[in-house]
Design an enzyme around this catalytic site. Structure first.
Site, PDB file in Angstrom:
ATOM      1  N   GLY A 155     -15.338 -52.283 103.438  1.00 18.59           N
ATOM      2  CA  GLY A 155     -14.180 -53.036 103.944  1.00 18.59           C
ATOM      3  C   GLY A 155     -13.465 -52.374 105.167  1.00 18.59           C
ATOM      4  O   GLY A 155     -12.207 -52.569 105.303  1.00 18.59           O
ATOM      5  N   SER A 156     -14.025 -51.314 105.523  1.00 11.97           N
ATOM      6  CA  SER A 156     -13.555 -50.933 106.975  1.00 11.97           C
ATOM      7  C   SER A 156     -13.258 -51.535 108.130  1.00 11.97           C
ATOM      8  O   SER A 156     -12.067 -51.411 108.661  1.00 11.97           O
ATOM      9  CB  SER A 156     -14.458 -49.601 107.307  1.00 11.97           C
ATOM     10  OG  SER A 156     -15.490 -50.125 108.004  1.00 11.97           O
ATOM     11  N   ASN A 157     -13.875 -52.894 108.413  1.00 10.61           N
ATOM     12  CA  ASN A 157     -13.690 -53.829 109.358  1.00 10.61           C
ATOM     13  C   ASN A 157     -12.378 -54.736 108.874  1.00 10.61           C
ATOM     14  O   ASN A 157     -11.504 -54.908 109.654  1.00 10.61           O
ATOM     15  CB  ASN A 157     -14.634 -54.630 109.660  1.00 10.61           C
ATOM     16  CG  ASN A 157     -15.652 -54.024 110.627  1.00 10.61           C
ATOM     17  OD1 ASN A 157     -15.402 -54.110 111.679  1.00 10.61           O
ATOM     18  ND2 ASN A 157     -16.762 -53.942 110.073  1.00 10.61           N
ATOM     19  N   MET A 166     -22.067 -59.687 102.719  1.00 11.03           N
ATOM     20  CA  MET A 166     -23.673 -59.714 102.582  1.00 11.03           C
ATOM     21  C   MET A 166     -24.419 -61.022 101.890  1.00 11.03           C
ATOM     22  O   MET A 166     -25.722 -61.032 101.500  1.00 11.03           O
ATOM     23  CB  MET A 166     -24.166 -58.597 101.793  1.00 11.03           C
ATOM     24  CG  MET A 166     -23.763 -57.292 102.324  1.00 11.03           C
ATOM     25  SD  MET A 166     -23.926 -56.773 104.073  1.00 11.03           S
ATOM     26  CE  MET A 166     -25.910 -56.444 103.967  1.00 11.03           C
ATOM     27  N   LEU A 213     -23.609 -68.180 104.123  1.00 17.21           N
ATOM     28  CA  LEU A 213     -23.041 -69.399 103.503  1.00 17.21           C
ATOM     29  C   LEU A 213     -23.695 -70.675 103.763  1.00 17.21           C
ATOM     30  O   LEU A 213     -24.455 -70.688 104.859  1.00 17.21           O
ATOM     31  CB  LEU A 213     -21.643 -69.256 104.310  1.00 17.21           C
ATOM     32  CG  LEU A 213     -20.764 -68.215 104.064  1.00 17.21           C
ATOM     33  CD1 LEU A 213     -19.607 -68.272 104.926  1.00 17.21           C
ATOM     34  CD2 LEU A 213     -20.116 -68.144 102.569  1.00 17.21           C
ATOM     35  N   ASN A 254     -17.923 -63.642 112.165  1.00 12.08           N
ATOM     36  CA  ASN A 254     -18.759 -62.663 111.518  1.00 12.08           C
ATOM     37  C   ASN A 254     -18.946 -61.471 112.465  1.00 12.08           C
ATOM     38  O   ASN A 254     -18.979 -61.694 113.792  1.00 12.08           O
ATOM     39  CB  ASN A 254     -20.096 -63.169 110.997  1.00 12.08           C
ATOM     40  CG  ASN A 254     -20.788 -61.752 110.382  1.00 12.08           C
ATOM     41  OD1 ASN A 254     -20.361 -61.182 109.577  1.00 12.08           O
ATOM     42  ND2 ASN A 254     -22.193 -61.920 110.563  1.00 12.08           N
ATOM     43  N   HIS A 279     -21.513 -58.276 113.397  1.00 14.90           N
ATOM     44  CA  HIS A 279     -23.035 -57.831 113.060  1.00 14.90           C
ATOM     45  C   HIS A 279     -23.305 -56.466 113.779  1.00 14.90           C
ATOM     46  O   HIS A 279     -23.147 -56.527 114.957  1.00 14.90           O
ATOM     47  CB  HIS A 279     -23.846 -58.745 113.413  1.00 14.90           C
ATOM     48  CG  HIS A 279     -25.418 -58.508 113.264  1.00 14.90           C
ATOM     49  ND1 HIS A 279     -25.955 -58.855 111.891  1.00 14.90           N
ATOM     50  CD2 HIS A 279     -26.339 -58.225 113.931  1.00 14.90           C
ATOM     51  CE1 HIS A 279     -27.160 -58.223 111.812  1.00 14.90           C
ATOM     52  NE2 HIS A 279     -27.476 -57.823 113.126  1.00 14.90           N
ATOM     53  N   ASP A 300     -26.836 -65.025 111.806  1.00 13.26           N
ATOM     54  CA  ASP A 300     -26.450 -64.186 112.921  1.00 13.26           C
ATOM     55  C   ASP A 300     -26.956 -65.015 114.162  1.00 13.26           C
ATOM     56  O   ASP A 300     -27.153 -64.357 115.276  1.00 13.26           O
ATOM     57  CB  ASP A 300     -27.181 -62.958 112.851  1.00 13.26           C
ATOM     58  CG  ASP A 300     -26.869 -62.112 111.664  1.00 13.26           C
ATOM     59  OD1 ASP A 300     -25.759 -62.144 111.537  1.00 13.26           O
ATOM     60  OD2 ASP A 300     -27.724 -61.443 111.116  1.00 13.26           O
ATOM     61  N   GLU A 340     -17.140 -51.217 116.040  1.00  9.13           N
ATOM     62  CA  GLU A 340     -16.695 -52.523 115.296  1.00  9.13           C
ATOM     63  C   GLU A 340     -15.072 -52.612 115.068  1.00  9.13           C
ATOM     64  O   GLU A 340     -14.637 -53.701 115.181  1.00  9.13           O
ATOM     65  CB  GLU A 340     -17.555 -52.710 114.067  1.00  9.13           C
ATOM     66  CG  GLU A 340     -18.882 -52.737 114.206  1.00  9.13           C
ATOM     67  CD  GLU A 340     -19.658 -52.904 112.925  1.00  9.13           C
ATOM     68  OE1 GLU A 340     -19.126 -53.422 111.916  1.00  9.13           O
ATOM     69  OE2 GLU A 340     -20.873 -52.492 112.748  1.00  9.13           O
TER      70      GLU A 340
HETATM   71  C1  GRF Z   1     -20.746 -53.422 109.368  1.00  4.71           C
HETATM   72  O1  GRF Z   1     -21.576 -52.607 109.697  1.00  4.71           O
HETATM   73  C2  GRF Z   1     -20.771 -54.910 109.796  1.00  4.71           C
HETATM   74  O2  GRF Z   1     -21.199 -55.043 110.797  1.00  4.71           O
HETATM   75  C3  GRF Z   1     -21.928 -55.340 108.802  1.00  4.71           C
HETATM   76  O3  GRF Z   1     -21.809 -54.737 107.584  1.00  4.71           O
HETATM   77  C4  GRF Z   1     -20.755 -53.621 107.873  1.00  4.71           C
HETATM   78  C5  GRF Z   1     -19.495 -53.554 106.829  1.00  4.71           C
HETATM   79  O4  GRF Z   1     -18.755 -52.583 107.110  1.00  4.71           O
HETATM   80  N1  GRF Z   1     -21.975 -56.963 108.865  1.00  4.71           N
HETATM   81  P1  GRF Z   1     -17.469 -52.641 106.354  1.00  4.71           P
HETATM   82  O5  GRF Z   1     -17.560 -52.962 104.983  1.00  4.71           O
HETATM   83  O6  GRF Z   1     -16.408 -53.415 107.130  1.00  4.71           O
HETATM   84  O7  GRF Z   1     -16.823 -51.068 106.312  1.00  4.71           O
END
Ligand code: GRF
Length: 187
Positions: free
Chosen positions: A15-17, A90, A93, A107, A109, A145, A174
């Site tokens: 969940g860092s994004n 992951m 859909l 999304n 990637h 993708d 990201e």
């Molecule tokens: C990221 O590298 C994103 O590009 C991919 O999965 C990873 C998720 O990282 N789809 P996080 O859960 O957001 O830390």
């Protein structure tokens, strides 16, 4: 005050994004507000973030994709959500889900799409001795993708980069690219 677009984020892991979007969305000019987080992994660290930032969240198992999508759609419609961000989610859909939701889905990637779709991007990039990799934010379509690209960021690969170091470098980008992409969509 401008009304923010009610948004849901789907996660499966760290969940860092998600956290970078949450932080950006605190700015009053950021176009969206996260109203719901859905995880298909009960142990996702992202769920802890939902608690930390007091954002409503749901866990739905995706072992049965149909049921996962039905449960998610119900919650999404109930909250009048009009934008969906996948952040480390992951699961692919279904076209039915995408159609039924009816609004934009995006999304992130970890590669320079259209190169290296799917999993194990860092490993494949290093094996092919690429000079650059990076990350891409794109619209979600039923094809994995493959939707229209919103923004990309290139990252230089060093000779001594490993999967781990490359992942770290790309992830840093990201965290900037995702909020920038959201701004660019609603500008
Ligand atoms: C990221 O590298 C994103 O590009 C991919 O999965 C990873 C998720 O990282 N789809 P996080 O859960 O957001 O830390």
């Amino acid at each position: 005050m401008v009304e923010k677009i009610k948004t849901c984020v789907f996660i499966s892991g760290t969940g860092s994004n998600l956290e970078s979007i949450i932080k950006s969305s605190r700015d009053y000019i950021f176009p969206i507000k996260i109203k719901l987080i859905i995880s298909n992994n009960i142990n996702a660290r992202g769920i802890k973030l939902a608690k930390k930032y007091s954002i409503p969240y749901k866990f739905f198992s995706s072992k049965n994709k149909k049921i996962f999508e039905r449960n998610s759609l119900f919650e999404i419609k109930k909250r009048k959500i009009k934008f969906l961000c996948l952040a480390g989610f992951m699961k692919k859909l279904s076209s039915n889900f995408i159609k039924s939701f009816g609004y934009k889905i995006i999304n992130i990637h970890p590669s320079l799409l259209p190169k290296y779709k799917g999993l194990n991007t860092y490993k494949r990039v290093l094996k092919n001795k690429e000079k650059y990799s990076g990350c891409t934010v794109h619209f979600v379509t039923p094809k994995l993708d493959s939707g229209k690209i919103i923004l990309q960021k290139k990252v230089l690969i060093n000779k001594n980069d490993t999967e781990k170091s490359l992942q770290r470098k790309i992830l840093l980008q990201e965290h900037k690219l995702y909020p920038q992409s959201i701004i660019s969509i609603f500008r």
